[in-house]
Design an enzyme around this catalytic site. Structure first.
Site, PDB file in Angstrom:
ATOM      1  N   GLU A 211      -1.599 -44.896  10.492  1.00  0.00           N
ATOM      2  CA  GLU A 211      -0.843 -46.139  10.400  1.00  0.00           C
ATOM      3  C   GLU A 211      -0.501 -46.516   8.966  1.00  0.00           C
ATOM      4  O   GLU A 211       0.373 -47.320   8.726  1.00  0.00           O
ATOM      5  CB  GLU A 211      -1.612 -47.280  11.068  1.00  0.00           C
ATOM      6  CG  GLU A 211      -1.690 -47.127  12.578  1.00  0.00           C
ATOM      7  CD  GLU A 211      -2.171 -48.394  13.251  1.00  0.00           C
ATOM      8  OE1 GLU A 211      -2.289 -49.409  12.552  1.00  0.00           O
ATOM      9  OE2 GLU A 211      -2.410 -48.362  14.463  1.00  0.00           O
ATOM     10  N   GLU A 216       7.260 -42.501   6.932  1.00  0.00           N
ATOM     11  CA  GLU A 216       7.314 -41.058   6.788  1.00  0.00           C
ATOM     12  C   GLU A 216       7.013 -40.452   8.142  1.00  0.00           C
ATOM     13  O   GLU A 216       6.195 -40.977   8.899  1.00  0.00           O
ATOM     14  CB  GLU A 216       6.306 -40.557   5.752  1.00  0.00           C
ATOM     15  CG  GLU A 216       6.738 -40.810   4.317  1.00  0.00           C
ATOM     16  CD  GLU A 216       5.812 -40.133   3.332  1.00  0.00           C
ATOM     17  OE1 GLU A 216       4.662 -39.856   3.730  1.00  0.00           O
ATOM     18  OE2 GLU A 216       6.238 -39.889   2.201  1.00  0.00           O
TER      19      GLU A 216
END
Length: 433
Positions: A211, A216
């Site tokens: 998280e 990305e």
């Protein structure tokens, strides 16, 4: 009378240099770039028999070259192999060999381009004055796979072409047929719209493993050792594709010579999906070069074993779902597009010049090489540099003669397809077990 094609000959917007401007009709083009040649081919290639003609009118001052080229030939006609040109300086050229020919031409001049497949000769005219035969061409140009397409080249200049849709200013005579009126059985039509062999797949890619990895995308990294052998990721530092072709030729060659595999372009070594910045024209440009590169393998790589997918990377935020490679590759893989070469090898490709000039998106490119048929005889491939590669663990290794012998013994076959250079050296070995 032979059936003629209803399709209109024009300049091919998917077979041109990036910064050449072709108008909406496909019958005029211009270049505003100084000290740089920009070219395009037509959509109709001619083969078999017959005599064909088209006209070019020079519409601005500058340098031009007109003539004929195969799909595999250079767009810089007259400098590369499989192309024949006549330039405004009054010179003919092929394969970088320039000789005086005809007369110089400039603004408002009309150049006639003649292709006689019956006598296998090429020549030109200026404002109706025909010049002697410029080139005697090889019989291979009568073949549909190496047929000749009309081709034009500009340097800070403009021109218009007439393939026969309008009356010619200087008709060539009854023996010659306009390119646009060539019989179907003598025409190899090509354009992106007609072939439609490549469409990119647009999907959202919800890749994430932690998280705290913000915006990305990351591939599933728990790869088994056997998966590493069949998987490779590549990403240029600046996110472009300018130096991608040379290293991936080694990987494709290695996959062909072992058990196949998948090459992910736009993914770094940490399996983070960065994507590759590409415009629509860059996609055409890149894949044309990629196809040409594979066709220059020895023996020519079987394109039926190579599938390509392109996926647009759309940020969706960080989520907890892990998408495995197997899930990703359920997306349809498309056949290799049939485009011509623009740039091959390790040199900088003109594609990267568009990164800051054209709208670009981030893409993930997947090249999938299928395993060889276990029931067919072994074929050993060289890449376009004449080198043989094979996968070892997670890397590509150049293969030497002892390795070639082992590769053949592993397949337990005596009859092996080899390039002539390798076969001459292998012949010195003792008989294989």
């Amino acid at each position: 009378m032979a059936d003629t094609s209803p399709r209109e000959s024009k300049l091919n917007k998917q077979d041109q240099d990036l910064h050449l401007e072709i108008d909406e009709t496909g019958l005029a083009c211009k270049s505003e770039v100084k000290k740089r040649w920009l070219g395009a081919r037509g959509t109709a290639g001619l083969y078999g028999n017959g005599k064909y003609y088209y006209e070019v009118t020079i519409t601005s001052k500058g340098l031009c070259r007109v003539g004929w080229a195969t799909l595999g030939g250079s767009l810089n006609i007259g400098k590369g192999l499989d192309s024949f040109g006549y330039g405004g300086t009054g010179m003919k050229s092929t394969h970088k060999k320039f000789d005086d020919y005809g007369l110089p031409f400039t603004l408002n001049d009309v150049i006639g381009c003649y292709l006689d497949l019956d006598s296998r000769t090429i020549w030109w005219s200026k404002n109706g004055e025909q010049f002697p035969a410029a080139f005697s061409i090889d019989v291979k140009y009568k073949n549909s796979n190496t047929c000749l397409f009309p081709a034009v080249l500009c340097q800070n200049s403009s021109l218009s072409v007439n393939f026969g849709s309008q009356p010619f200013k200087f008709p060539p005579g009854n023996q010659f047929t306009a390119v646009s009126d060539a019989p179907n059985e003598n025409v190899n039509w090509w354009s992106y719209e007609e072939q439609n062999s490549f469409e990119h797949v647009v999907v959202k890619l919800p890749f994430a493993v932690e998280e705290d990895v913000h915006n990305e995308f990351r591939m599933h990294t728990k790869l088994m050792l056997t998966e590493l052998k069949r998987t490779q990721c590549k990403q240029d530092k600046d996110g472009s594709i300018r130096r991608t072709l040379q290293p991936i030729s080694k990987t494709i060659c290695a996959f062909l010579n072992t058990d196949g595999g998948r090459l992910f372009l736009g993914v770094n070594d940490d399996k983070v999906i960065k994507g590759i910045s590409m415009s629509k024209n860059m996609i055409y440009h890149f894949f044309g070069s990629l196809r040409h590169m594979c066709e220059n393998f020895k023996p020519c790589s079987p394109l039926c074993r190579i599938k390509v997918s392109i996926l647009e990377v759309i940020p969706v935020g960080v989520i907890k779902v892990k998408l495995r490679k197997a899930d990703l590759l359920k997306e349809e893989a498309h056949d290799f597009p049939k485009l011509a070469c623009h740039s091959v090898g390790g040199s900088f490709c003109d594609c990267f010049l568009e990164i800051n000039k054209a709208p670009t998106k981030q893409y993930l490119l997947i090249i999938q090489v299928s395993p060889p048929n276990p029931n067919s005889r072994t074929t050993i491939f060289q890449n376009e540099e004449g080198l043989v590669y094979r996968r070892r663990m997670a890397s590509n290794k150049c293969v030497y003669l002892d390795d070639l012998r082992r590769m053949m013994n592993e397949k337990n076959q005596v009859f092996v397809d080899l390039p002539d250079e390798a076969r001459a050296e292998i012949d010195s070995f003792s008989k294989f077990d």
